[in-house]
Design a protein around this motif. Sequence first.
Motif, short mmCIF file in Angstrom:
data_model
loop_
_atom_site.label_atom_id
_atom_site.label_comp_id
_atom_site.label_asym_id
_atom_site.label_seq_id
_atom_site.Cartn_x
_atom_site.Cartn_y
_atom_site.Cartn_z
N LYS A 70 -1.53 10.00 2.09
CA LYS A 70 -2.16 8.82 2.66
C LYS A 70 -3.57 9.15 3.14
CE LYS A 70 2.03 6.32 3.97
NZ LYS A 70 2.76 5.61 5.04
N SER A 71 -4.53 8.36 2.66
CA SER A 71 -5.93 8.55 3.05
C SER A 71 -6.68 7.24 2.85
CB SER A 71 -6.59 9.64 2.20
OG SER A 71 -6.75 9.21 0.87
N GLY A 72 -7.90 7.19 3.37
CA GLY A 72 -8.69 5.98 3.25
C GLY A 72 -9.27 5.78 1.87
N SER A 73 -9.29 6.83 1.04
CA SER A 73 -9.93 6.72 -0.28
C SER A 73 -9.19 5.73 -1.17
CB SER A 73 -10.02 8.09 -0.96
OG SER A 73 -8.73 8.65 -1.13
N GLU A 80 -10.05 -1.78 -2.82
CA GLU A 80 -11.06 -2.78 -2.47
C GLU A 80 -12.06 -2.95 -3.60
OE1 GLU A 80 -12.90 -5.72 -0.19
OE2 GLU A 80 -10.93 -4.75 -0.01
N LEU A 96 0.84 -1.20 0.00
CA LEU A 96 0.00 0.00 0.00
C LEU A 96 0.87 1.25 0.00
CD1 LEU A 96 -2.91 1.06 0.15
CD2 LEU A 96 -2.75 0.96 2.65
N GLU A 97 1.95 1.20 0.77
CA GLU A 97 2.87 2.35 0.81
C GLU A 97 3.51 2.60 -0.55
OE1 GLU A 97 2.83 -0.16 2.95
OE2 GLU A 97 2.02 0.89 4.71
N GLY A 144 -7.57 3.08 -0.24
CA GLY A 144 -7.96 1.75 0.21
C GLY A 144 -9.32 1.35 -0.33
N ASP A 145 -10.24 2.32 -0.42
CA ASP A 145 -11.56 2.03 -0.98
C ASP A 145 -11.46 1.69 -2.47
OD1 ASP A 145 -12.74 2.53 1.46
OD2 ASP A 145 -13.26 4.61 0.98
N TYR A 146 -10.61 2.43 -3.19
CA TYR A 146 -10.43 2.16 -4.62
C TYR A 146 -9.84 0.77 -4.83
CZ TYR A 146 -11.14 7.18 -5.48
OH TYR A 146 -11.66 8.44 -5.55
#
Length: 478
Positions: free
Chosen positions: A278-281, A287, A267-268, A283-285
């Motif tokens: 770094k943001s949660g968006s 997923e 992820l990094e 991670g959503d993409y």
Amino acid sequence: MTAFIGRKRELHKLDDLSKRKIANLVVVKGRRRIGKSRLIEEFAKNTKFIAFSGLPPTEGITAQHQRDEFARQLGQNFYVPTPYSTDWSDLFWHLAHHTQEGRCVILFDEISWMGMKDPTFLGKLKNAWDLHFKKNTELMLVLCGSVSSWIEKNILSSTGFVGRIDLIMTLNELSLAECNEFWGTYRNQWSAYEKLKVLGVTGGVPRYLEIISPQSTAEDNLKSLCFSQEGFLFHEFDQIFHDLFAKRSSTYKDILKCLIQKPHASLEDIFQELGMAKSGSLGDYLEDLILAGFLKRDYTWSIRNGKISKLSHFRISDNYVRFYLKYIDPNKANIEREGFANRTLTTLPAWETVMGLQFENLVLQNRALLHEALHIDPNEIVNDNPYFQRRTKTQAGCQIDYMIQTRFNTLYVCEAKFSKNPVGSSVVDEVKEKINALSLPKNFSYRPVLIHVNGVEDDVVGSEFFAQIIDFGALMNT
């Protein structure tokens, strides 16, 4: 329509479900072109089958357009005047009225398209199921879609559907043995290597395999399908990405391009490659891409205790997506202007490296066949996945294509080696180096395994290093 191939396990599950004395609500999800609606059609071929499909989410499509299209299909299915309604409840009542008796399978195909614009759609569908549909104990309603993230968030995680869904089915790619059936009577005329060239682009996606011409060579097929402006696979990426991700498709494409450059990325790594904060968006993409069937997130684990680690790598798991972004997308203008000319597949830049990654995908997708070949009972497996170990002050780093850890403290270290020539003896030293880097507890043993496509040199066999050498062609003929 072409002959139906594969999906025996899924058909058996649906058949078992239909024998119950109650109405059944089923959710089927999976990648575009993976054969979701075709599976349901095959299952329902000997019974009453009514199918509805939503309109693709093009600009200007409204909730009323979706209702109008549903009403039009309703009229056609039952040979009645097209009902008009501004309310889904009325349309569901009409459908339930026409299916209130007898064995019947109803398919809502691309359900996310139907309901995306109307926040009341799913609530009214739930009510219609409770009040009308389930009164027919011989009815099966199948909710089907390619936008798996929408299905997860709006149906599977919805309190409204808790306890109502009888079966959730995710369709994956067909097995190698099932893929082999698409060559029909020509299967013995094609070498495993030539089939691999095709599968390196199509993977086990049924729709792509259906359009292969087994009378032609792999080169001619792929030139026609990928490197011609009329080719099905030349336009396919833009079509499926627009349908799945609409206005955000360019963002998803950028993530995939990042993984073209770095095939096994953390992820990094992806944050860094994209230059994103770094943001949660993100991670959503990621997923969403995993649920859509284009990415896999592979977690490593502790050999000592078998516990899954927090460390993970992302990889493109869809062979068509990688091939398109690597070779078709950067050359679209030239292909539209000049075609593929006389270049062969093997002269494409980094072709062997990319085919090696595609080969790994096929091996990982068919790990169940490997378990059979290695005589491993799935119940004995503690963990199995691509394995990696980060370099620290006390341990070396390593990356293993596929590793199986059993409860008998045995590690099967699998090397998927693509080569257009027989694999040479250097593979022995490569795998030895990986095994030496592993932090192995004292009570563990290991079994090196080699999977190849074009044979191995005598020196590899003579080294007696590999516990088993598996031919890709033999897996296809399992």
